[in-house]
Design a protein around this motif. Structure first.
Motif, PDB file in Angstrom:
ATOM      1  N   LEU A   1       0.819  -1.214   0.000  1.00 25.35           N
ATOM      2  CA  LEU A   1       0.000   0.000   0.000  1.00 25.35           C
ATOM      3  C   LEU A   1       0.849   1.257   0.000  1.00 25.35           C
ATOM      4  O   LEU A   1       0.606   2.193  -0.773  1.00 25.35           O
ATOM      5  N   LEU A   2       1.857   1.322   0.867  1.00 26.93           N
ATOM      6  CA  LEU A   2       2.605   2.565   1.068  1.00 26.93           C
ATOM      7  C   LEU A   2       3.695   2.805   0.027  1.00 26.93           C
ATOM      8  O   LEU A   2       4.336   3.859   0.036  1.00 26.93           O
ATOM      9  N   THR A   3       3.920   1.843  -0.855  1.00 29.15           N
ATOM     10  CA  THR A   3       4.918   2.030  -1.916  1.00 29.15           C
ATOM     11  C   THR A   3       4.296   2.023  -3.311  1.00 29.15           C
ATOM     12  O   THR A   3       4.901   2.529  -4.253  1.00 29.15           O
ATOM     13  N   GLY A   4       3.104   1.413  -3.461  1.00 31.19           N
ATOM     14  CA  GLY A   4       2.492   1.317  -4.780  1.00 31.19           C
ATOM     15  C   GLY A   4       3.165   0.301  -5.678  1.00 31.19           C
ATOM     16  O   GLY A   4       2.930   0.289  -6.895  1.00 31.19           O
ATOM     17  N   MET A   5       3.982  -0.580  -5.121  1.00 34.52           N
ATOM     18  CA  MET A   5       4.663  -1.586  -5.927  1.00 34.52           C
ATOM     19  C   MET A   5       3.712  -2.701  -6.338  1.00 34.52           C
ATOM     20  O   MET A   5       2.742  -3.008  -5.636  1.00 34.52           O
ATOM     21  N   ARG A   6       3.989  -3.314  -7.471  1.00 32.65           N
ATOM     22  CA  ARG A   6       3.252  -4.494  -7.904  1.00 32.65           C
ATOM     23  C   ARG A   6       3.694  -5.713  -7.089  1.00 32.65           C
ATOM     24  O   ARG A   6       4.752  -5.706  -6.474  1.00 32.65           O
ATOM     25  N   LYS A   7       2.865  -6.764  -7.148  1.00 32.76           N
ATOM     26  CA  LYS A   7       3.139  -7.937  -6.329  1.00 32.76           C
ATOM     27  C   LYS A   7       4.503  -8.541  -6.643  1.00 32.76           C
ATOM     28  O   LYS A   7       5.241  -8.913  -5.727  1.00 32.76           O
ATOM     29  N   GLN A   8       4.859  -8.634  -7.916  1.00 37.10           N
ATOM     30  CA  GLN A   8       6.159  -9.212  -8.258  1.00 37.10           C
ATOM     31  C   GLN A   8       7.302  -8.347  -7.765  1.00 37.10           C
ATOM     32  O   GLN A   8       8.404  -8.857  -7.533  1.00 37.10           O
ATOM     33  N   GLU A   9       7.056  -7.065  -7.557  1.00 32.77           N
ATOM     34  CA  GLU A   9       8.114  -6.166  -7.110  1.00 32.77           C
ATOM     35  C   GLU A   9       8.330  -6.276  -5.603  1.00 32.77           C
ATOM     36  O   GLU A   9       9.460  -6.495  -5.155  1.00 32.77           O
ATOM     37  N   TRP A  10       7.260  -6.135  -4.800  1.00 36.07           N
ATOM     38  CA  TRP A  10       7.468  -6.152  -3.347  1.00 36.07           C
ATOM     39  C   TRP A  10       7.707  -7.562  -2.813  1.00 36.07           C
ATOM     40  O   TRP A  10       8.402  -7.734  -1.814  1.00 36.07           O
ATOM     41  N   SER A  11       7.157  -8.579  -3.472  1.00 33.95           N
ATOM     42  CA  SER A  11       7.298  -9.947  -2.950  1.00 33.95           C
ATOM     43  C   SER A  11       8.674 -10.539  -3.209  1.00 33.95           C
ATOM     44  O   SER A  11       9.022 -11.559  -2.613  1.00 33.95           O
ATOM     45  N   THR A  12       9.478  -9.928  -4.067  1.00 35.24           N
ATOM     46  CA  THR A  12      10.805 -10.461  -4.384  1.00 35.24           C
ATOM     47  C   THR A  12      11.937  -9.575  -3.863  1.00 35.24           C
ATOM     48  O   THR A  12      13.094  -9.776  -4.238  1.00 35.24           O
ATOM     49  N   LEU A  13      11.629  -8.615  -3.011  1.00 38.13           N
ATOM     50  CA  LEU A  13      12.665  -7.723  -2.495  1.00 38.13           C
ATOM     51  C   LEU A  13      13.698  -8.488  -1.674  1.00 38.13           C
ATOM     52  O   LEU A  13      13.382  -9.474  -0.999  1.00 38.13           O
ATOM     53  N   LEU A  14      14.926  -8.000  -1.719  1.00 39.47           N
ATOM     54  CA  LEU A  14      16.019  -8.565  -0.934  1.00 39.47           C
ATOM     55  C   LEU A  14      16.315  -7.668   0.263  1.00 39.47           C
ATOM     56  O   LEU A  14      16.101  -6.450   0.210  1.00 39.47           O
ATOM     57  N   LEU A  15      16.816  -8.266   1.322  1.00 42.38           N
ATOM     58  CA  LEU A  15      17.094  -7.515   2.548  1.00 42.38           C
ATOM     59  C   LEU A  15      18.024  -6.322   2.324  1.00 42.38           C
ATOM     60  O   LEU A  15      17.765  -5.230   2.855  1.00 42.38           O
ATOM     61  N   PRO A  16      19.126  -6.453   1.566  1.00 39.97           N
ATOM     62  CA  PRO A  16      19.991  -5.284   1.361  1.00 39.97           C
ATOM     63  C   PRO A  16      19.287  -4.139   0.644  1.00 39.97           C
ATOM     64  O   PRO A  16      19.647  -2.973   0.841  1.00 39.97           O
ATOM     65  N   GLU A  17      18.277  -4.442  -0.183  1.00 41.63           N
ATOM     66  CA  GLU A  17      17.562  -3.382  -0.884  1.00 41.63           C
ATOM     67  C   GLU A  17      16.739  -2.536   0.079  1.00 41.63           C
ATOM     68  O   GLU A  17      16.461  -1.364  -0.209  1.00 41.63           O
TER      69      GLU A  17
END
Length: 482
Positions: free
Chosen positions: A207-223
């Motif tokens: 919600l607070l970033t507006g990212m698509r599911k493939q974008e937020w669900s694949t984030l890495l910890l260093p990012e």
């Protein structure tokens, strides 16, 4: 017809008797530059079906995502099988064949597809026949191309469906559906869900970033700042390989989303990692084991397939992110933020299962709780959070623009001011829309017209004996409501 997909790691398994070795197969794949995920359609004699396989390779060289290639492959395979049953193929297909196929898909099969599904399939088939014309395999496409509408028929394309949540609806989804709370915000002792902090953090991030599911669900910890971010700082991260059409943009992650993520990272994720350590250890040869994280350049270094490799994080696709791990004192640990039972990234189907479980839970509570916000007929989608983000940001920026114009003297803004402060352009850049026309569609959702209807008839509705005919007559000036 049998459909297969290229997968290099499978080539390392024991080869079939009297067949080429795994190393030889992999060498052929590398020499031919056949990427993983490439569809291969084989006939009854296990020979490639041409020119279909050549078209798949053309698409792969155009850098289409493996998920897109898989979708295209099943669409084309259905057509090839249908044509074969009619004694035809794609090179000799006629308009009659394609009209019959459209009727079979949209009318005659046990579960006919809807207009939206057929439009997607028609677009794929149109691309296939257009390529065949370009390659000189056929003289022209075997169907007429209308001036309006899509080739191969189908209903006119509908406008993008924009569904958004109100604040009460969002909190109900986040806390009751995903978090397992009761509607009164108390802990539900009967909740048997798993990892509620992970689920609440996921929807808050979406919600607070507006990212698509493939974008937020694949984030890495260093990012998200692990190793360099101070607790009170937000994060800017670059999206590219996981973004739609690989369109590069910068996403802003506010502190509120990071705080909820920190709760999940502290309370739930360590247990998930501990449980999956043995599973990851057994799969070590198939994983990208990171031993160097360069925060300044955003690059990860490690071992993949027995070779030393280095990748820029924004250029890592979802498949590579899924197998990215690091060595810790407790064994291998996934570098992804959101992990599941096996210790690796949760896939799209897993997130959809979580979403539907949350929806069923919300519906059960809605029966007994009169304070439940209005729920739509169909389940919420994660993409609805992106729509909500866009609308809320657009509303806020529109108010800022109005206030700014009220304080400044009248006059046309300069071009730099227009680009920098125009709400539509700002939201377009933040959302990653290819065209301002897409962002423009959100304008009509800034206000709900039904609210105006309710307000307009609020006084009339107070008269219990007023009929709809009386109200209509009053509105037309033919009389007064009684």
């Amino acid at each position: 017809m049998e459909l297969f997909f290229v997968h290099r790691r499978l080539a390392e398994q024991p080869a079939v008797p009297d067949g080429p070795s795994g190393a030889a197969v992999r060498q052929i794949l590398d020499h031919r530059a056949l990427p993983d995920g490439l569809p291969v359609l084989l006939d009854a004699n296990m020979r490639p079906v041409e020119p279909i396989c050549s078209w798949f390779r053309h698409l792969a060289y155009a850098l289409l995502e493996p998920e897109t290639l898989r979708c295209y492959a099943y669409i084309v395979r259905r057509l090839v099988v249908f044509l074969a049953e009619r004694g035809s193929d794609v090179l000799s297909a006629t308009e009659v064949d394609l009209i019959a196929y459209r009727a079979a898909r949209t009318e005659h099969q046990e579960q006919p597809v809807d207009d939206a599904t057929w439009r997607r399939e028609a677009a794929v088939l149109n691309a296939l026949f257009s390529w065949l014309v370009e390659q000189g395999r056929i003289r022209r496409r075997p169907f007429r191309v209308p001036r309006r509408g899509s080739p191969l028929g189908g209903a006119p394309r509908k406008e993008m469906q924009i569904r958004h949540l109100t604040l009460p609806q969002y909190r109900y989804w986040r806390d009751v559906g995903m978090g397992g709370q009761r509607p009164d915000a108390q802990i539900d002792p009967g909740f048997r869900g798993w990892a509620p902090h992970r689920h609440r953090a996921a929807v808050e991030l979406a919600l607070l970033t507006g990212m698509r599911k493939q974008e937020w669900s694949t984030l890495l910890l260093p990012e998200l700042g692990e190793g360099w971010r101070r607790p009170a700082d937000p994060v800017d991260l670059v999206l590219q390989a996981c973004a739609k059409y690989r369109r590069r943009r910068v996403a802003y992650v506010p502190v509120a989303a990071l705080r909820m993520l920190d709760v999940y990272l502290l309370l739930e994720r360590p247990d998930l990692i501990r449980r999956s350590a043995r599973t990851l250890a057994a799969r070590r040869a198939d994983l990208f084991v990171v031993d160097r994280i360069d925060h300044e350049s955003g690059r990860l270094g490690g071992v993949l397939d027995g070779e030393r490799r280095s990748f820029v994080m924004e250029a890592m696709n979802p498949e590579l992110r899924r197998i990215t791990v690091r060595e810790t004192d407790g064994g291998l640990e996934a570098l992804a933020v959101f992990v599941g039972h096996g210790g690796l990234v949760l896939g799209p189907s897993s997130w959809d299962r979580i979403r539907l479980d949350a929806w069923r839970r919300m519906q059960r509570h809605a029966v007994d709780d009169p304070g439940t916000p209005v729920l739509p007929p169909r389940p919420w989608r994660f993409h609805d959070l992106r729509h909500s983000f866009c609308l809320q940001l657009l509303k806020y920026l529109m108010r800022l623009m109005i206030d700014r114009e009220a304080r400044q003297p009248r006059g046309l803004p300069s071009l730099p001011e227009h680009v920098a402060f125009n709400p539509l352009l700002v939201v377009q850049r933040r959302m990653g829309h290819a065209s301002p026309a897409t962002t423009y569609l959100y304008l009509r959702y800034l206000e709900d017209p039904l609210n105006y209807v309710d307000e307009a008839f609020r006084q009339w509705a107070q008269h219990d004996d007023a009929s709809y005919a009386d109200i209509a007559a009053h509105a037309l000036g033919a009389g007064d409501a009684t």
